[in-house]
Design a protein around this motif. Structure first.
Motif, PDB file in Angstrom:
ATOM      1  N   THR A 187       0.835  -1.208   0.000  1.00  0.00           N
ATOM      2  CA  THR A 187       0.000   0.000   0.000  1.00  0.00           C
ATOM      3  C   THR A 187       0.866   1.252   0.000  1.00  0.00           C
ATOM      4  O   THR A 187       0.605   2.197  -0.754  1.00  0.00           O
ATOM      5  N   CYS A 188       1.898   1.259   0.809  1.00  0.00           N
ATOM      6  CA  CYS A 188       2.793   2.419   0.871  1.00  0.00           C
ATOM      7  C   CYS A 188       3.549   2.603  -0.443  1.00  0.00           C
ATOM      8  O   CYS A 188       3.640   3.719  -0.971  1.00  0.00           O
ATOM      9  N   ALA A 189       4.091   1.524  -0.983  1.00  0.00           N
ATOM     10  CA  ALA A 189       4.872   1.614  -2.225  1.00  0.00           C
ATOM     11  C   ALA A 189       4.028   2.115  -3.392  1.00  0.00           C
ATOM     12  O   ALA A 189       4.512   2.884  -4.229  1.00  0.00           O
ATOM     13  N   ARG A 190       2.780   1.699  -3.445  1.00  0.00           N
ATOM     14  CA  ARG A 190       1.906   2.118  -4.558  1.00  0.00           C
ATOM     15  C   ARG A 190       1.733   3.638  -4.601  1.00  0.00           C
ATOM     16  O   ARG A 190       1.527   4.204  -5.676  1.00  0.00           O
ATOM     17  N   THR A 191       1.830   4.314  -3.455  1.00  0.00           N
ATOM     18  CA  THR A 191       1.620   5.767  -3.442  1.00  0.00           C
ATOM     19  C   THR A 191       2.701   6.514  -4.217  1.00  0.00           C
ATOM     20  O   THR A 191       2.469   7.619  -4.683  1.00  0.00           O
ATOM     21  N   ALA A 192       3.874   5.905  -4.348  1.00  0.00           N
ATOM     22  CA  ALA A 192       4.986   6.574  -5.038  1.00  0.00           C
ATOM     23  C   ALA A 192       5.243   6.003  -6.426  1.00  0.00           C
ATOM     24  O   ALA A 192       6.084   6.525  -7.157  1.00  0.00           O
ATOM     25  N   LEU A 193       4.535   4.963  -6.803  1.00  0.00           N
ATOM     26  CA  LEU A 193       4.798   4.300  -8.084  1.00  0.00           C
ATOM     27  C   LEU A 193       4.674   5.250  -9.264  1.00  0.00           C
ATOM     28  O   LEU A 193       5.468   5.205 -10.201  1.00  0.00           O
ATOM     29  N   LYS A 194       3.692   6.151  -9.224  1.00  0.00           N
ATOM     30  CA  LYS A 194       3.495   7.081 -10.351  1.00  0.00           C
ATOM     31  C   LYS A 194       4.735   7.951 -10.586  1.00  0.00           C
ATOM     32  O   LYS A 194       5.025   8.317 -11.715  1.00  0.00           O
ATOM     33  N   ILE A 195       5.460   8.256  -9.527  1.00  0.00           N
ATOM     34  CA  ILE A 195       6.676   9.062  -9.662  1.00  0.00           C
ATOM     35  C   ILE A 195       7.697   8.296 -10.495  1.00  0.00           C
ATOM     36  O   ILE A 195       8.288   8.847 -11.432  1.00  0.00           O
ATOM     37  N   PHE A 196       7.890   7.033 -10.159  1.00  0.00           N
ATOM     38  CA  PHE A 196       8.831   6.219 -10.924  1.00  0.00           C
ATOM     39  C   PHE A 196       8.380   6.110 -12.376  1.00  0.00           C
ATOM     40  O   PHE A 196       9.180   6.301 -13.300  1.00  0.00           O
TER      41      PHE A 196
END
Length: 178
Positions: free
Chosen positions: A23-32
């Motif tokens: 859940t936490c990782a998904r919040t930043a995936l769009k940045i990558f």
């Protein structure tokens, strides 16, 4: 927290920790994905972690996903994309959450909270290196920690020093959850 050098963990607890990490990782995936279009490694790592959360055994899929996301993080950093690098590290940490070791060592806390710390740092960098943004995301992540995650965390010592800004965010989250 027990004084024992080993900690009892069952598969449902490992899945709860991994679910939190995903859940936490998904919040930043769009940045990558914005900075590194066409590179599926971070998404693939998160998906591999989700496969474990959904009931699959821990396997080569998660280990390979973590290593691939770490390579993506290194390449993003080398390309001058620090936010994408931290987002990829969050993805790698989501896979490594499945491999939380039952050892009463502070370094294991990174398996529980690392994904959150790296994701918050990625979001902070993407917002112009605003510490308040990272801290706001840490507060949001704290609200997402389930009772099972909190119970597991309480069995371990406090998060260790080091780790630069992401490490500081991990410690902030650790302190807020205890």
């Amino acid at each position: 927290m027990a004084d024992s050098p080993t900690i009892t963990l069952d598969m449902s607890e490992l899945r709860a920790v991994a679910a939190f990490a995903v859940t936490c990782a998904r919040t930043a995936l769009k940045i990558f994905e914005q900075d590194r279009p066409g590179d599926p490694r971070s998404r693939d790592a998160i998906d591999a972690a989700q496969t474990f959360v959904d009931g699959a055994k821990r396997a080569k899929l998660q280990r390979d996903g973590a290593w691939a996301a770490l390579r993506a993080a290194q390449e993003a950093r080398a390309a001058g994309q620090p936010a994408a690098s931290e987002a990829a590290r969050a993805a790698a940490a989501s896979c490594s959450a499945a491999y939380l070791h039952p050892l009463a060592k502070a370094t294991q806390v990174k398996h529980i909270l690392g994904s959150a710390g790296y994701a918050a740092h990625a979001l902070e960098i993407a917002a112009g290196d605003l510490p308040a943004v990272g801290e706001e995301h840490i507060a949001r992540f704290a609200a997402l920690a389930t009772p099972a995650v909190l119970e597991v965390l309480d069995r371990y010592p406090a998060a260790p020093p080091g780790g630069a800004r992401a490490g500081a965010l991990i410690r902030l989250l650790d302190t807020s959850l205890r």
